[in-house]
Design a protein around this motif. Structure first.
Motif, PDB file in Angstrom:
ATOM      1  N   UNK A  10       0.830  -1.192   0.000  1.00 57.21           N
ATOM      2  CA  UNK A  10       0.000   0.000   0.000  1.00 57.21           C
ATOM      3  C   UNK A  10       0.871   1.252   0.000  1.00 57.21           C
ATOM      4  N   UNK A  11       0.323   2.413  -0.357  1.00 60.99           N
ATOM      5  CA  UNK A  11       1.129   3.643  -0.420  1.00 60.99           C
ATOM      6  C   UNK A  11       1.880   3.904   0.879  1.00 60.99           C
ATOM      7  N   UNK A  49       4.181   2.643  -9.862  1.00 62.60           N
ATOM      8  CA  UNK A  49       5.120   2.550  -8.739  1.00 62.60           C
ATOM      9  C   UNK A  49       4.463   2.914  -7.406  1.00 62.60           C
ATOM     10  N   UNK A  50       4.754   2.123  -6.395  1.00 66.98           N
ATOM     11  CA  UNK A  50       4.251   2.359  -5.036  1.00 66.98           C
ATOM     12  C   UNK A  50       5.378   2.969  -4.219  1.00 66.98           C
ATOM     13  N   UNK A  51       5.156   4.163  -3.702  1.00 69.23           N
ATOM     14  CA  UNK A  51       6.192   4.797  -2.899  1.00 69.23           C
ATOM     15  C   UNK A  51       6.333   4.086  -1.549  1.00 69.23           C
ATOM     16  N   UNK A  52       7.528   4.146  -0.995  1.00 66.35           N
ATOM     17  CA  UNK A  52       7.782   3.572   0.321  1.00 66.35           C
ATOM     18  C   UNK A  52       8.213   4.676   1.277  1.00 66.35           C
ATOM     19  N   UNK A  53       8.212   4.351   2.549  1.00 64.82           N
ATOM     20  CA  UNK A  53       8.630   5.312   3.570  1.00 64.82           C
ATOM     21  C   UNK A  53      10.119   5.609   3.510  1.00 64.82           C
ATOM     22  N   UNK A  55      11.855   6.289   0.784  1.00 61.04           N
ATOM     23  CA  UNK A  55      12.244   7.189  -0.286  1.00 61.04           C
ATOM     24  C   UNK A  55      12.454   6.537  -1.638  1.00 61.04           C
ATOM     25  N   UNK A  56      12.165   5.256  -1.770  1.00 54.47           N
ATOM     26  CA  UNK A  56      12.222   4.618  -3.084  1.00 54.47           C
ATOM     27  C   UNK A  56      10.858   4.023  -3.390  1.00 54.47           C
ATOM     28  N   UNK A  57      10.673   3.590  -4.628  1.00 57.76           N
ATOM     29  CA  UNK A  57       9.376   3.061  -5.052  1.00 57.76           C
ATOM     30  C   UNK A  57       9.489   1.612  -5.486  1.00 57.76           C
ATOM     31  N   UNK A  58       8.362   0.908  -5.430  1.00 55.42           N
ATOM     32  CA  UNK A  58       8.268  -0.488  -5.852  1.00 55.42           C
ATOM     33  C   UNK A  58       7.326  -0.592  -7.037  1.00 55.42           C
ATOM     34  N   UNK A  59       7.647  -1.465  -7.967  1.00 58.00           N
ATOM     35  CA  UNK A  59       6.749  -1.718  -9.084  1.00 58.00           C
ATOM     36  C   UNK A  59       6.012  -3.019  -8.809  1.00 58.00           C
ATOM     37  N   UNK A  60       4.725  -2.925  -8.547  1.00 52.25           N
ATOM     38  CA  UNK A  60       3.908  -4.087  -8.202  1.00 52.25           C
ATOM     39  C   UNK A  60       3.163  -4.542  -9.452  1.00 52.25           C
ATOM     40  N   UNK A  61       3.311  -5.792  -9.801  1.00 50.65           N
ATOM     41  CA  UNK A  61       2.752  -6.297 -11.054  1.00 50.65           C
ATOM     42  C   UNK A  61       1.334  -6.828 -10.915  1.00 50.65           C
ATOM     43  N   UNK A  62       0.929  -7.260  -9.717  1.00 55.21           N
ATOM     44  CA  UNK A  62      -0.375  -7.888  -9.543  1.00 55.21           C
ATOM     45  C   UNK A  62      -1.378  -6.920  -8.931  1.00 55.21           C
ATOM     46  N   UNK A  77       2.916  -2.801   7.314  1.00 50.43           N
ATOM     47  CA  UNK A  77       2.782  -1.383   7.662  1.00 50.43           C
ATOM     48  C   UNK A  77       2.783  -0.528   6.399  1.00 50.43           C
ATOM     49  N   UNK A  78       2.012   0.535   6.454  1.00 54.53           N
ATOM     50  CA  UNK A  78       1.923   1.449   5.313  1.00 54.53           C
ATOM     51  C   UNK A  78       1.782   2.859   5.850  1.00 54.53           C
ATOM     52  N   UNK A  79       1.479   3.824   4.992  1.00 58.31           N
ATOM     53  CA  UNK A  79       1.505   5.243   5.324  1.00 58.31           C
ATOM     54  C   UNK A  79       0.520   5.619   6.353  1.00 58.31           C
ATOM     55  N   UNK A  80       0.706   5.124   7.391  1.00 67.67           N
ATOM     56  CA  UNK A  80      -0.382   5.171   8.297  1.00 67.67           C
ATOM     57  C   UNK A  80      -0.214   6.049   9.481  1.00 67.67           C
ATOM     58  N   UNK A  81      -1.290   5.979  10.109  1.00 61.41           N
ATOM     59  CA  UNK A  81      -2.430   5.134   9.743  1.00 61.41           C
ATOM     60  C   UNK A  81      -3.409   5.837   8.812  1.00 61.41           C
ATOM     61  N   UNK A  82      -3.000   5.987   7.540  1.00 63.23           N
ATOM     62  CA  UNK A  82      -3.854   6.645   6.545  1.00 63.23           C
ATOM     63  C   UNK A  82      -4.968   5.706   6.107  1.00 63.23           C
TER      64      UNK A  82
END
Length: 329
Positions: A10-11, A49-53, A55-62, A77-82
């Protein structure tokens, strides 16, 4: 049987917690006697691309369709608790409704709460988020002091390394002790820490004179007397100083630590040997079968005999060199 796993990215995903799920479930360990899972990382916007905490991003294929037929959905854990997309919440509810496991790590518990999966349940999260989780989801019973909680088919893990404990707990529960130990051995982590263990310690670790050698000695001598006077003398400390230092380094008391290690040793013997229960009790320092049953009921909610029936390794299950060295929790 746990065979397939989907992990939601998640973002503002936390890389360590996401990596924890990938490390436990995403690596084929069949060459060393461990499990192999049908594993995928997915998200609400595949290909974006999904940003991470960090400072880099992930490319999720599914996309979220990857959660529709799996046995376990993990929410790190994600940008939370958003707040998260309704499509994600629907995917979590659908997975739970069809009987899949749902497991959160750290702030991932907020997504479970939004999906309604914490209503009326015990749960946990990182102690820094516990107050907000309880306020956001008042029908949940939030315990900020434990490593993980299993309630129904929902598992919530506390922050960071406790996510490993939660994941290994599920591997052990579904596939048995040998599978969990094989994963833990490759990860070089304890094969099992009790979910009720303290989430964090309330005193700083000492800078020197660590008790690690003593803990290793205790683990190797669980069948002997391990009273505070005996241990303090071996550590060359007063009993009061030893008790204070022990809690600082382990987060618990000597008696509680020893009791949990003795249960862990008994689990190992029940899983890997045909030693009678009375002898198991003697070898792990619990004295009698009655005492062993008492500790199993209190710690694991089962009996030694029932545990052996559930988790005993068949010859074909045991990895090469199956003898296990218990690592202090």
């Amino acid at each position: 049987m746990l065979r397939s796993v989907a992990v939601l990215a998640l973002p503002d995903a936390a890389p360590f917690e996401l990596g924890t799920a990938c490390e436990v479930f995403g690596i084929d360990r069949s060459d060393t006697g461990g499990p192999s899972f049908d594993f995928r990382v997915c998200g609400p916007t595949p290909g974006v691309p999904v940003r991470t905490k960090a400072g880099f991003s992930l490319l999720v294929e599914h996309g979220l369709e990857a959660t529709r037929d799996v046995d376990l959905v993990v929410v790190p854990a994600y940008g939370g608790p958003a707040r998260v997309d309704e499509a994600v919440l629907r995917a979590l509810r659908d997975a739970h409704d069809r009987g899949a496991w749902v497991l959160s790590i750290c702030s991932g518990a907020f997504a479970l709460g939004e999906a309604g999966l914490l209503d009326g349940r015990r749960c946990t999260t990182h102690w820094m988020h516990a107050e907000e989780l309880a306020a956001r989801f008042p029908t949940a019973t939030v315990d900020p002091s434990v490593l993980f909680v299993e309630d129904g088919r929902v598992i919530t893990g506390a922050g960071t390394a406790a996510g490993i404990d939660a994941c290994l707990h599920l591997v052990r529960r579904e596939l048995g002790g040998a599978a969990a130990t094989a994963v833990a051995r490759r990860m070089i982590v304890p094969p099992q820490r009790d979910g009720g263990q303290a989430q964090y310690i309330d005193m700083p670790l000492p800078e020197a004179d660590t008790l690690a050698p003593l803990l290793a000695w205790m683990t190797a001598h669980l069948d002997t007397e391990l009273s505070v006077p005996t241990l303090a003398a071996r550590a060359l400390m007063s009993e009061r100083t030893f008790a204070r230092r022990f809690r600082a380094e382990t987060g618990t008391t000597p008696a509680a630590w020893v009791a949990r290690q003795r249960v862990a040793r008994a689990q190992e013997l029940l899983e890997r040997t045909d030693v009678p229960v009375d002898e198991v009790a003697r070898l792990c320092g619990l004295g009698s079968a009655a005492q062993l049953r008492h500790h199993f009921a209190r710690t694991l909610g089962t009996s030694p005999q029932a545990y052996r029936r559930r988790f005993a390794c068949r010859d074909e299950d045991a990895p090469a060199g199956a003898a296990t060295t218990l690592v202090p929790a």
